[in-house]
Design an enzyme around this catalytic site. Structure first.
Site, PDB file in Angstrom:
ATOM      1  N   THR A 112       0.856  -1.182   0.000  1.00  0.00           N
ATOM      2  CA  THR A 112       0.000   0.000   0.000  1.00  0.00           C
ATOM      3  C   THR A 112       0.892   1.232   0.000  1.00  0.00           C
ATOM      4  O   THR A 112       1.892   1.299   0.713  1.00  0.00           O
ATOM      5  CB  THR A 112      -1.000  -0.018   1.175  1.00  0.00           C
ATOM      6  OG1 THR A 112      -1.811   1.144   1.097  1.00  0.00           O
ATOM      7  CG2 THR A 112      -0.326  -0.082   2.533  1.00  0.00           C
ATOM      8  N   HIS A 113       0.530   2.197  -0.865  1.00  0.00           N
ATOM      9  CA  HIS A 113       1.409   3.348  -1.116  1.00  0.00           C
ATOM     10  C   HIS A 113       0.586   4.639  -1.097  1.00  0.00           C
ATOM     11  O   HIS A 113      -0.491   4.703  -1.697  1.00  0.00           O
ATOM     12  CB  HIS A 113       2.083   3.177  -2.487  1.00  0.00           C
ATOM     13  CG  HIS A 113       3.023   4.287  -2.807  1.00  0.00           C
ATOM     14  ND1 HIS A 113       4.291   4.370  -2.265  1.00  0.00           N
ATOM     15  CD2 HIS A 113       2.873   5.392  -3.584  1.00  0.00           C
ATOM     16  CE1 HIS A 113       4.885   5.475  -2.710  1.00  0.00           C
ATOM     17  NE2 HIS A 113       4.047   6.106  -3.511  1.00  0.00           N
ATOM     18  N   GLY A 147      10.608  -3.383  -9.587  1.00  0.00           N
ATOM     19  CA  GLY A 147      10.878  -1.947  -9.595  1.00  0.00           C
ATOM     20  C   GLY A 147      10.431  -1.311  -8.280  1.00  0.00           C
ATOM     21  O   GLY A 147       9.970  -1.980  -7.363  1.00  0.00           O
ATOM     22  N   ASP A 149       7.738   0.675  -6.671  1.00  0.00           N
ATOM     23  CA  ASP A 149       6.334   1.095  -6.788  1.00  0.00           C
ATOM     24  C   ASP A 149       5.843   1.087  -8.239  1.00  0.00           C
ATOM     25  O   ASP A 149       5.051   1.941  -8.649  1.00  0.00           O
ATOM     26  CB  ASP A 149       6.138   2.492  -6.154  1.00  0.00           C
ATOM     27  CG  ASP A 149       6.524   2.496  -4.679  1.00  0.00           C
ATOM     28  OD1 ASP A 149       6.296   1.486  -4.004  1.00  0.00           O
ATOM     29  OD2 ASP A 149       7.046   3.523  -4.211  1.00  0.00           O
TER      30      ASP A 149
HETATM   31  C1  GAR Z   1       1.101   4.240   4.896  1.00  0.00           C
HETATM   32  O1  GAR Z   1       0.471   5.440   4.527  1.00  0.00           O
HETATM   33  C2  GAR Z   1       1.772   3.593   3.697  1.00  0.00           C
HETATM   34  O2  GAR Z   1       1.093   3.827   2.492  1.00  0.00           O
HETATM   35  C3  GAR Z   1       3.110   4.264   3.705  1.00  0.00           C
HETATM   36  O3  GAR Z   1       3.463   4.314   5.058  1.00  0.00           O
HETATM   37  C4  GAR Z   1       2.276   4.495   5.830  1.00  0.00           C
HETATM   38  C5  GAR Z   1       2.321   3.534   6.995  1.00  0.00           C
HETATM   39  O4  GAR Z   1       1.350   3.879   7.949  1.00  0.00           O
HETATM   40  N1  GAR Z   1       4.045   3.554   2.924  1.00  0.00           N
HETATM   41  C6  GAR Z   1       4.986   4.135   2.184  1.00  0.00           C
HETATM   42  O5  GAR Z   1       5.168   5.331   2.151  1.00  0.00           O
HETATM   43  C7  GAR Z   1       5.849   3.171   1.389  1.00  0.00           C
HETATM   44  N2  GAR Z   1       6.585   3.863   0.386  1.00  0.00           N
HETATM   45  P1  GAR Z   1       1.010   2.906   9.164  1.00  0.00           P
HETATM   46  O6  GAR Z   1       2.349   2.463   9.773  1.00  0.00           O
HETATM   47  O7  GAR Z   1       0.209   3.747  10.108  1.00  0.00           O
HETATM   48  O8  GAR Z   1       0.228   1.750   8.603  1.00  0.00           O
END
Ligand code: GAR
Length: 200
Positions: A112-113, A147, A149
């Site tokens: 999830t990104h 890759g 993302d």
């Molecule tokens: C989430 O928003 C996720 O999409 C992001 O980190 C956060 C984790 O939140 N991931 C990235 O940025 C990966 N590149 P959480 O620890 O509260 O679930």
């Protein structure tokens, strides 16, 4: 029943949403382990739910690939092995997974990104969207490929950026959409209602 390994690096609010969903006996998936590259505070959500946790620190491995092998071994110990009844979910893991790890688990390996990929890949997606003056961004759940993302998008949801909004406030609003999106995506994979590209 789909067996899930979740990988995190931070507070784990997406992990918590998955744990809460899987608490419902009707949810078609169970979280069998949670792993991290660091002593992430979010591991406490798993501990509180009685789910086994493990930490594999990259610095304890000689190479990135070896780190990936250690991570894979820890996950396989819990019966998550890339087969059709298993899934690895990267939910805030702030590391690029090594190619060998990706080959072992993809396409049953999702992430999830916090951006509408292909826009704003990488570790600072929310900051990058604000810096680019985006008026709209969002969240993406996608299959991890080799890759950064770049893997096939499974689900996305958009968020309008408010004028003058801080990175922290915007990210928190995005996470409110991200958590249920991730839960729905995992449920649909478990039910076979969402096919993973290239899957058997
Ligand atoms: C989430 O928003 C996720 O999409 C992001 O980190 C956060 C984790 O939140 N991931 C990235 O940025 C990966 N590149 P959480 O620890 O509260 O679930």
């Amino acid at each position: 029943m789909l067996k899930i390994a979740v990988l995190i690096s931070g507070g784990g609010s997406n992990l918590k949403a998955l744990l809460d969903a899987a608490d419902d006996p009707d949810f078609p998936a169970r979280i069998v382990c949670v792993g991290s590259d660091t002593d992430a505070s979010g591991l406490d959500h798993a501990r509180a739910a009685g789910v086994p946790v493990f930490i594999e620190r990259p610095r304890d491995a000689a190479t990135r690939e070896e780190w990936g092998e250690r991570l894979a071994a820890a996950i396989r110990q819990h019966g998550v092995d890339g087969s059709d009844d298993s899934l690895v979910v990267s939910a805030g893991l702030m590391r690029i997974l090594p190619a060998g790890f990706v080959r072992a688990f993809s396409p049953r390996l999702i992430n999830t990104h916090p951006a509408l990929l292909p826009a704003f890949p990488g570790a600072h997606a929310v900051r990058d969207a604000l810096a680019a003056g985006a008026t709209r961004t969002g969240v993406t759940v996608h299959v991890i490929d080799e890759g950064v993302d770049t893997g096939p998008v499974l689900r996305q949801e958009a968020v309008d950026v408010r004028p003058g909004e801080s990175e922290e406030d915007l990210h928190e609003r995005m996470k409110q959409l991200e958590r249920p999106l991730l839960v729905r995506t995992v449920r649909d994979i478990a039910l076979g209602e969402l096919e993973l590209p290239g899957a058997g």
